[in-house]
Design an enzyme around this catalytic site. Structure first.
Site, short mmCIF file in Angstrom:
data_model
loop_
_atom_site.label_atom_id
_atom_site.label_comp_id
_atom_site.label_asym_id
_atom_site.label_seq_id
_atom_site.Cartn_x
_atom_site.Cartn_y
_atom_site.Cartn_z
N GLU A 88 -42.74 103.92 43.56
CA GLU A 88 -42.50 105.15 43.59
C GLU A 88 -42.87 104.90 41.90
OE1 GLU A 88 -38.54 108.18 44.75
OE2 GLU A 88 -38.35 105.12 44.55
N ASP A 89 -42.42 104.39 41.41
CA ASP A 89 -42.09 104.34 39.92
C ASP A 89 -43.02 103.67 39.03
OD1 ASP A 89 -39.51 105.51 40.68
OD2 ASP A 89 -38.38 104.81 40.04
#
Length: 745
Positions: A81-82
């Site tokens: 996600e990051d």
């Protein structure tokens, strides 16, 4: 709350080295190094390096002694996600299982949470379904949420409250259902500190003030318990004190309306033994030394909780005559109580041992939770319906009943014979004609209690009744009944729906012929998203939608016009400074004359009982009674001045309590006073809020003051203190209302 541990990277690696093989520990170290590299330039809202968060999540999982895949997923749960890493990269480096766990956690994290109830329900549905595919997804998510809650102060207040509320509503109950109490308690306490900071810090400070006294009391109890069990000659026994968690004290104060000074069991003593026979031997020694308090003994070893929790609970009159709570369990039961389903991985390698058998039992409990989630998903119409089922059937309190053969059935609290019949098998439920509880015929609306022996009576010619939808409390039973009627002839369902709708309209005081005209039916069916009004009537017939709800929608414009005309006059009078208004709504309700029949008097039968009008007790209030001259027992709330006066005058006080709440009448008088600004629409908002939560409104009385404020006094009927508290909370949330208090004469 005790200060939480902050792990360093090397400390987590040392922790996994203590219980993993060298090969597995090296894989964990590889994941730590990769996460450090990927997150190297990122920082959190607090300004600290981002890698601290994955380290803490992995540390929490390592404390639970989770398996290699779960701890690695803790380190890597945010990389997809990051960071620039993709799921295929995770799978290439660590395999499909870990990639699958991270994919599940990532999908949950990507949900954009919104304030609407429907959107929240959809978010939670996705979370629970992800959990049902691999239980480790939710364990990683619980660890992630726990560390986020520990560092929530870095976010703005509005976001703090939203996350804390969601944690209390979904994540803490999930941790409880999976038996991971070590996470559950901390999530609850942290959530409370953001949702009710004043109450949280008040309880914490009061506990701290009494800390030395409490420690001394527990130390005395521990010494005396060790002396009491010395003669049993047991080996490997631990006896120690356990402080109550702040949230549990808050719930006790809120649910039982007690002040902090009235909570005596702020600490408990826990005793850990080697074997189950040892636990019962210790229990006998405890009861021989101190008198047990009636009704406070629970055997969760013979009847474990749904999450696998096992322990003996008892409360006794301990040292100095003060109540003392004692928990007795084996060392292994304690591991399961603290770590729940996570204990599976802690004992995974003990194949063939007694511990392994118990772990398998725990896994079966977990699979029951997952299976329940999948069944609810299949039956639910939408996300909100699904979440209602989850919270009602999976997260509610449980009761345990027996068949005549001795089989144990676990049911949601409030379940009846029909719920049990459908949990046995759909065909058993469909053919049910009655039930026996402990050998005695009971009605189908009977509420099952733990320990009941239940015999379901069936007949091959029996058919369900549509009234059963009002008798069952579990989503499974309700859906099975709906499915039965849905399969009937469509014309039969339309006629049945029309009959049910006619009955509801008559109960509301309307002439059905005037309401059930084609124009109104078509308009309402469109609002409720049916293709035709016949589809809507058929849905009522087979129980997919409740007739009162459709009746409300059909008559909405008429009722709004009537209510607007009535409240406009009341509001006009209130806005006239100093003018007092009073309207007694006698048509809406009358006091139940038999309310006092729901009071049980200890050791006494067939006495006249009446509820005190001075303090208007309702179920849930602590009550006391005194014997009057010629008028039987007068029942009052504990703390009522009349009780104290009776005691001072030497009148005999008697112990009384409410009958089982599920069988109580729906209407007990309670008086409220609402204080707020004298704004246009205030009275209308108050009445709307009340009418959505109780149909019993006895009177409304209001006046305006010279300083531009308004005071509205209400007398309403409620079933119990839980309903009353919900009404007061709703009124407190109205614009320009600054205080709502329960008033007494």
């Amino acid at each position: 709350m005790a200060k939480t541990k902050i792990y360093s990277g090397p400390e987590v690696i040392d922790m996994v080295n203590s219980y993993m093989s060298e090969t597995d520990a090296l894989k964990v170290k590889e994941a730590y190094d990769w996460a450090t590299e990927l997150h190297c330039e990122q920082v959190r809202k607090s300004g600290e390096p981002y890698i601290i968060h994955p380290i803490q999540v992995a540390g929490i999982l390592a404390e639970l002694k989770m398996d290699t895949a779960t701890v690695i997923s803790g380190y890597l749960h945010d990389v997809v996600e990051d960071t620039t890493a993709e799921l295929v990269d995770v799978e290439h480096k660590f395999g499909p299982i870990i990639a699958g766990i991270i994919d599940g956690v990532t999908k949950i994290s990507k949900i954009q949470y919104q304030s609407s109830q429907e959107q929240l329900a959809e978010n939670h549905r996705k979370l629970l379904l992800a959990m049902s595919k691999d239980i480790r997804v939710i364990i990683v998510k619980l660890a992630d949420r726990l560390h986020n809650m520990r560092t929530l102060s870095a976010l703005r207040q509005e976001k703090q409250r939203r996350i804390a509320n969601e944690t209390l509503e979904i994540y803490a109950p999930l941790a409880d259902r999976l038996g991971i109490s070590t996470i559950k308690w901390e999530l609850e306490d942290l959530s409370l500190s953001y949702l009710e900071p004043e109450k949280y810090h008040s309880i914490a400070s009061q506990m701290n003030m009494k800390r030395d006294e409490r420690i001394q009391y527990v130390e005395t109890a521990v010494v005396e318990i060790k002396e009491a069990i010395q003669g049993l000659e047991l080996s490997n026994v631990d006896v120690y004190g356990r402080p109550k968690h702040i949230y549990s004290i808050y719930r006790k104060m809120t649910d039982k309306h007690k002040a902090f000074e009235e909570i005596y069991d702020l600490s408990a003593v826990r005793i850990l033994t080697d074997t189950i026979p040892d636990t019962y031997a210790v229990l006998g020694a405890i009861h021989s030394k101190w008198m047990p308090l009636p009704g406070r003994f629970k055997d969760y070893i013979a009847l474990p909780k749904a999450n696998g929790y096992q322990s003996l609970h008892t409360s006794v009159v301990g040292p100095g005559g003060r109540p003392l709570e004692v928990q007795i369990r084996t060392h292994h039961m304690h591991e399961v109580a603290e770590f729940g389903v996570a204990a599976h991985w802690a004992y995974k390698k003990n194949k063939g041992s007694n511990k392994e058998a118990k772990v398998n039992d725990q896994n079966e409990q977990t699979l029951n939770v997952i299976q329940g989630i999948l069944e609810l998903q299949e039956d639910a119409k939408n996300a909100e319906d699904f979440m209602d089922g989850v919270q009602g059937d999976l997260f509610s309190d449980r009761v345990y009943a027996f068949t005549p053969k001795g089989d144990v059935f676990e049911l949601a609290k409030g379940a009846g014979p029909l719920d049990m019949a459908f949990s046995i098998h759909t065909n058993v439920g469909i053919k049910t004609i009655g039930a026996k509880i402990n050998g005695r015929i009971v009605p189908l609306d009977y509420k099952i209690k733990t320990g009941d022996i239940i015999e379901i009576i069936t007949s091959s010619t029996a058919k369900p009744s549509r009234d059963w939808l009002d008798l069952v409390s579990t989503r499974r039973a309700r859906n099975k009944i709906k499915q039965y009627f849905k399969q009937l002839n469509r014309n039969d369902n339309i006629e049945a729906g029309k009959d049910l709708l006619t009955r509801s309209l008559h109960e509301m005081g309307f002439e059905a012929n005037e309401i059930l005209v084609t124009e109104k039916l078509v308009k309402t069916s469109e609002v409720l998203h049916y293709n035709s009004y016949e589809d809507m009537l058929a849905a009522i017939g087979y129980g997919d939608v409740a007739a009162p709800g459709v009746a409300n929608k059909l008559t909405e414009d008429i009722r709004e016009a009537q209510e607007a005309a009535k409240t406009a006059e009341l509001q006009r009078e209130m806005l006239e400074e100093g003018h007092e208004i009073k309207r007694v709504e006698t048509a809406l309700t009358q006091r139940q004359k038999s309310s006092a029949d729901d009071i049980v008097i200890a050791g006494v039968d067939n006495l006249l009982v009446r509820l005190g009008r001075c303090c208007t007790p309702v179920p849930g209030d602590q009550v006391k009674g005194y014997i009057t001259k010629g008028r039987g027992i007068s029942v009052h709330r504990v703390g009522c001045p009349n009780i104290r006066a009776a005691e001072n005058q030497g009148q005999r006080l008697v112990d009384v309590e409410w009958e089982d709440e599920n069988g109580l009448k729906p209407n007990y008088d309670a008086d409220l006073t609402v204080h707020g600004e004298n704004r246009n629409g205030l009275l209308n908002d108050v009445l709307r809020s009340i009418n959505t939560r109780t149909k019993y409104v006895n009177s409304v009385n209001g006046h305006a003051t010279k300083n531009g404020m308004a005071q509205v006094s209400l007398s309403i009927g409620v079933k119990n203190t839980e309903q009353l508290t919900a009404i007061m909370d709703a009124l407190n949330n109205l614009p320009a209302v600054y205080d709502v208090e329960r008033t007494f004469h």
